[in-house]
Design an enzyme around this catalytic site. Structure first.
Site, short mmCIF file in Angstrom:
data_model
loop_
_atom_site.label_atom_id
_atom_site.label_comp_id
_atom_site.label_asym_id
_atom_site.label_seq_id
_atom_site.Cartn_x
_atom_site.Cartn_y
_atom_site.Cartn_z
CB THR A 287 -0.85 0.01 1.29
OG1 THR A 287 -1.63 -1.17 1.31
CG2 THR A 287 -1.76 1.22 1.40
NE ARG B 8 -8.20 -8.04 3.31
CZ ARG B 8 -7.32 -7.06 3.39
NH1 ARG B 8 -6.86 -6.49 2.30
NH2 ARG B 8 -6.91 -6.62 4.55
N GLY C 264 -9.66 -4.44 2.15
CA GLY C 264 -9.07 -3.93 3.38
C GLY C 264 -9.57 -2.51 3.63
CG ASP C 265 -6.82 -0.11 5.72
OD1 ASP C 265 -6.40 -1.14 5.15
OD2 ASP C 265 -6.09 0.83 6.05
CB THR D 272 0.10 1.27 5.78
OG1 THR D 272 0.50 0.15 5.00
CG2 THR D 272 1.17 1.58 6.80
N GLY D 273 -1.12 -1.37 6.94
CA GLY D 273 -1.09 -2.53 7.83
C GLY D 273 -2.35 -3.37 7.65
N GLY E 53 -5.68 -4.30 7.33
CA GLY E 53 -6.84 -3.47 7.06
C GLY E 53 -8.04 -3.74 7.95
C1 SD4 Z 1 -4.94 -3.86 3.39
N1 SD4 Z 1 -4.00 -1.96 4.52
O1 SD4 Z 1 -5.35 -4.26 2.30
C2 SD4 Z 1 -3.82 -2.83 3.39
C3 SD4 Z 1 -2.50 -3.55 3.41
C4 SD4 Z 1 -1.30 -2.71 3.65
O2 SD4 Z 1 0.95 -2.51 3.46
O3 SD4 Z 1 -1.34 -1.61 4.14
N2 SD4 Z 1 -0.15 -3.22 3.32
O4 SD4 Z 1 -5.35 -4.29 4.45
#
Ligand code: SD4
Length: 342
Positions: A202, A230, A232-233, A253-254, A256
């Protein structure tokens, strides 16, 4: 008498603040800048910020800058974002993105396939439709009608290799997003030396322009080898990104799912509205996630990156290893964020 809120506001404006909170006393540095500023997640942000600066440096808008900036990363084949990134578990790359300006105008696309610049499609959703979000084949149909080309469905060489490796075990076990030598690889599953070493997917970017207006964008291929469908955020306004032109902007980030649970970016902006500086605001929401997750917090990473209306930047992550790229008139650097676990 000066109350806590006022103290924090003054501290943020002065450029540095020391405060109490969370698990006790902690000191922090806040970056206060004059003129435009852009920040973006992870080290790919260094290149993305250069793209944003082509706009900001000439007095352009934060909105244009955050679109142009993350397009640089979407363009990088064999990178963590865009069509070169890891596919879902069925072998298809599906992209999510959103964009927001200082006046609550926002647009988003999700589960979009074979379109190179999802952030630009998100901007068209914002500007040309009465909606905020388009998904899947409808988003693709809209993009094609807007003149975007349909790209090949073939995976990039690195993504193909990572997918073939993943298929050997088909284990769904996301690893903590970080950038360091011990945990290198293509996407969240495959520690290897591919692509200079990253395991995230991301880029989120927030910027303040010379007119004092904020903007933000976020674009992702989502978690590598995710279940088909799926989300994410990242494409969700309020989760992966939020901008309030009178207060500040935040991106995430991270993992989601854990950002969505607490309406992460919106919560950080609300903390800033209450008077907290950006780093403390990020920390407060991270603290909430840490409490919710209990011992499972060891399995996930979440990081927030925020800027307030005055150009003060702050960030906070659950685990060590998250860095963000900062560009101003006088600085261009990667900054390691503070984290809950050291
Ligand atoms: C997600 N937040 O799809 C994203 C993944 C992400 O570095 O941030 N990866 O959940």
């Amino acid at each position: 008498m000066m109350n806590r809120k006022r103290f924090l506001q003054l501290g943020a404006l002065a450029g540095a603040v020391t405060s109490m909170g969370g698990r006790g006393a902690y000191a922090r540095q806040l970056t206060k800048v004059n003129g435009p500023v852009v920040v973006s997640t992870w080290d790919a942000g260094l290149r993305a910020n250069k793209g944003a600066w082509e706009v900001l440096g000439k007095g352009g808008t934060a909105l244009d800058a955050v679109e142009k900036g993350v397009m640089v990363t979407e363009n990088e084949i064999n990178c963590c974002v865009g069509l070169g990134a890891n596919p879902d578990r069925d072998g298809f790359v599906t992209l999510d993105a959103c964009i927001m300006d200082h006046r609550f105008n926002c647009g988003s696309v999700a589960f979009l396939e074979r379109i190179k610049h999802p952030v630009s499609v998100a901007r068209r959703v914002m500007e040309k439709t009465p909606h905020v979000m388009l998904v899947g084949s409808g988003a693709q149909q809209f993009a094609l009608a807007e003149g975007f080309s349909l790209e090949s469905a073939e995976l990039s060489p690195d993504a193909k290799k990572a997918y073939q490796d993943w298929l050997k075990n088909e284990k769904y076990e996301p690893q903590i997003n970080r950038e360091n030598k011990e945990n290198q690889g293509h996407g969240p599953f495959a520690p290897s030396q591919i692509n200079g070493g990253w395991n995230h997917d991301t880029i989120g970017m927030v910027a303040l322009d010379t007119n004092g207006n904020l903007g933000g964008s976020c674009t992702t291929s989502g978690m590598g080898f995710k279940m088909r469908g799926r989300l994410g955020d990242s494409p969700i306004i309020g989760a992966g990104l939020y901008v309030d032109g009178d207060v500040g902007a935040c991106t995430a980030t991270g993992q989601g799912e854990d950002v969505i649970r607490v309406a992460g970016s919106h919560s950080v902006v609300e903390m800033m509205r209450q008077g907290y500086g950006p780093e403390v605001a990020c920390r407060k929401v991270i603290e909430r996630i840490v409490k919710i997750k209990g011992p499972d917090v060891n399995k996930i990473q979440v990081a927030f990156l925020a800027i307030n209306k005055h150009g003060v930047v702050g960030s906070f992550a659950i685990h060590k290893g998250f860095s963000y790229a900062l560009k101003t008139n006088t600085a261009e650097k990667l900054v390691e964020a503070n984290s809950w676990f050291k």
